[in-house]
Design a protein around this motif. Structure first.
Motif, mmCIF file in Angstrom:
data_model
loop_
_atom_site.group_PDB
_atom_site.id
_atom_site.type_symbol
_atom_site.label_atom_id
_atom_site.label_comp_id
_atom_site.label_asym_id
_atom_site.label_seq_id
_atom_site.Cartn_x
_atom_site.Cartn_y
_atom_site.Cartn_z
ATOM 1 N N ILE A 186 0.837 -1.206 0.000
ATOM 2 C CA ILE A 186 0.000 0.000 0.000
ATOM 3 C C ILE A 186 0.871 1.254 0.000
ATOM 4 O O ILE A 186 0.635 2.193 -0.774
ATOM 5 C CB ILE A 186 -0.956 -0.012 1.211
ATOM 6 N N LEU A 187 1.897 1.290 0.843
ATOM 7 C CA LEU A 187 2.756 2.466 0.910
ATOM 8 C C LEU A 187 3.554 2.655 -0.377
ATOM 9 O O LEU A 187 3.758 3.787 -0.826
ATOM 10 C CB LEU A 187 3.701 2.367 2.111
ATOM 11 N N ASN A 203 2.551 1.813 -3.372
ATOM 12 C CA ASN A 203 1.611 2.378 -4.345
ATOM 13 C C ASN A 203 1.352 3.857 -4.075
ATOM 14 O O ASN A 203 1.244 4.650 -5.009
ATOM 15 C CB ASN A 203 0.289 1.608 -4.329
ATOM 16 N N CYS A 204 1.248 4.237 -2.807
ATOM 17 C CA CYS A 204 1.039 5.650 -2.460
ATOM 18 C C CYS A 204 2.209 6.499 -2.920
ATOM 19 O O CYS A 204 2.012 7.597 -3.450
ATOM 20 C CB CYS A 204 0.843 5.819 -0.957
ATOM 21 N N ARG A 228 2.009 6.815 -6.806
ATOM 22 C CA ARG A 228 0.865 7.402 -7.496
ATOM 23 C C ARG A 228 0.183 8.563 -6.786
ATOM 24 O O ARG A 228 -0.323 9.475 -7.443
ATOM 25 C CB ARG A 228 -0.178 6.309 -7.730
ATOM 26 N N GLU A 229 0.121 8.553 -5.464
ATOM 27 C CA GLU A 229 -0.779 9.473 -4.782
ATOM 28 C C GLU A 229 -0.104 10.586 -3.988
ATOM 29 O O GLU A 229 -0.705 11.626 -3.781
ATOM 30 C CB GLU A 229 -1.682 8.682 -3.820
ATOM 31 N N ILE A 230 1.100 10.365 -3.521
ATOM 32 C CA ILE A 230 1.722 11.309 -2.592
ATOM 33 C C ILE A 230 2.063 12.618 -3.309
ATOM 34 O O ILE A 230 2.449 12.617 -4.454
ATOM 35 C CB ILE A 230 2.965 10.681 -1.925
ATOM 36 N N SER A 285 3.632 13.288 6.176
ATOM 37 C CA SER A 285 2.640 12.563 5.377
ATOM 38 C C SER A 285 2.040 11.375 6.117
ATOM 39 O O SER A 285 1.277 10.606 5.533
ATOM 40 C CB SER A 285 3.289 12.064 4.083
ATOM 41 N N PHE A 302 -1.834 10.963 5.980
ATOM 42 C CA PHE A 302 -2.300 10.534 4.660
ATOM 43 C C PHE A 302 -2.012 9.056 4.438
ATOM 44 O O PHE A 302 -2.858 8.314 3.918
ATOM 45 C CB PHE A 302 -1.614 11.374 3.575
ATOM 46 N N LEU A 303 -0.819 8.609 4.839
ATOM 47 C CA LEU A 303 -0.442 7.207 4.642
ATOM 48 C C LEU A 303 -1.297 6.279 5.500
ATOM 49 O O LEU A 303 -1.702 5.204 5.047
ATOM 50 C CB LEU A 303 1.046 7.016 4.939
ATOM 51 N N ALA A 348 -4.599 5.871 3.844
ATOM 52 C CA ALA A 348 -4.503 4.951 2.708
ATOM 53 C C ALA A 348 -4.513 3.504 3.187
ATOM 54 O O ALA A 348 -5.152 2.643 2.570
ATOM 55 C CB ALA A 348 -3.240 5.247 1.900
ATOM 56 N N GLU A 356 -7.592 0.579 2.443
ATOM 57 C CA GLU A 356 -7.366 -0.694 1.756
ATOM 58 C C GLU A 356 -7.452 -1.914 2.669
ATOM 59 O O GLU A 356 -7.778 -2.994 2.206
ATOM 60 C CB GLU A 356 -5.993 -0.670 1.085
#
Length: 122
Positions: free
Chosen positions: A17-18, A20-21, A24-26, A81, A84-85, A88, A92
């Protein structure tokens, strides 16, 4: 024994998950501008804490002092962050309690490189 298997699976899922973050997302520029890889996640037996190990490939940094500075900046960026993490991870994974994250630089690659140098010097 069952707890070790569960925490291992939980760590692997958090690592996925981290990663992918980060990809793509951070939005944090310190984390986006450097090549950062999550190498491992260790979760405590009760699942309340997770230590995230990362490696960073410094782009354009040659000096060892600057590399140490960059590592400190990356850890600070991860701390900023963290909320936010954790969101996420909660999105999931269906957990009652999301582990508290702490971040450490993974030095196993540096140790391996040093051992290789020692062996080659013999």
């Amino acid at each position: 024994m069952a707890n070790n298997f569960r925490t291992g699976r939980m760590g692997a899922e958090i690592q996925r998950i981290l990663s992918n973050c980060l990809a793509r997302e951070i939005k944090d520029t310190t984390l986006k501008e450097n090549m950062i890889s999550i190498t491992a996640v260790d979760v405590t037996r009760d699942g309340s804490y997770a230590t995230v190990y990362f490696t960073a490939i410094p782009l354009g940094v040659q000096d060892e002092k600057n590399i140490d500075e960059l590592d400190a900046q990356i850890i600070d960026a991860f701390q900023r962050s963290k909320g936010f993490l954790k969101k996420a991870i909660a999105r999931e994974m269906k957990l009652r309690h999301i582990p508290e994250l702490s971040f450490k630089k993974d030095i196993s690659l540096e140790n391996g490189r040093h051992i290789d140098e020692l062996i080659n010097s013999l």
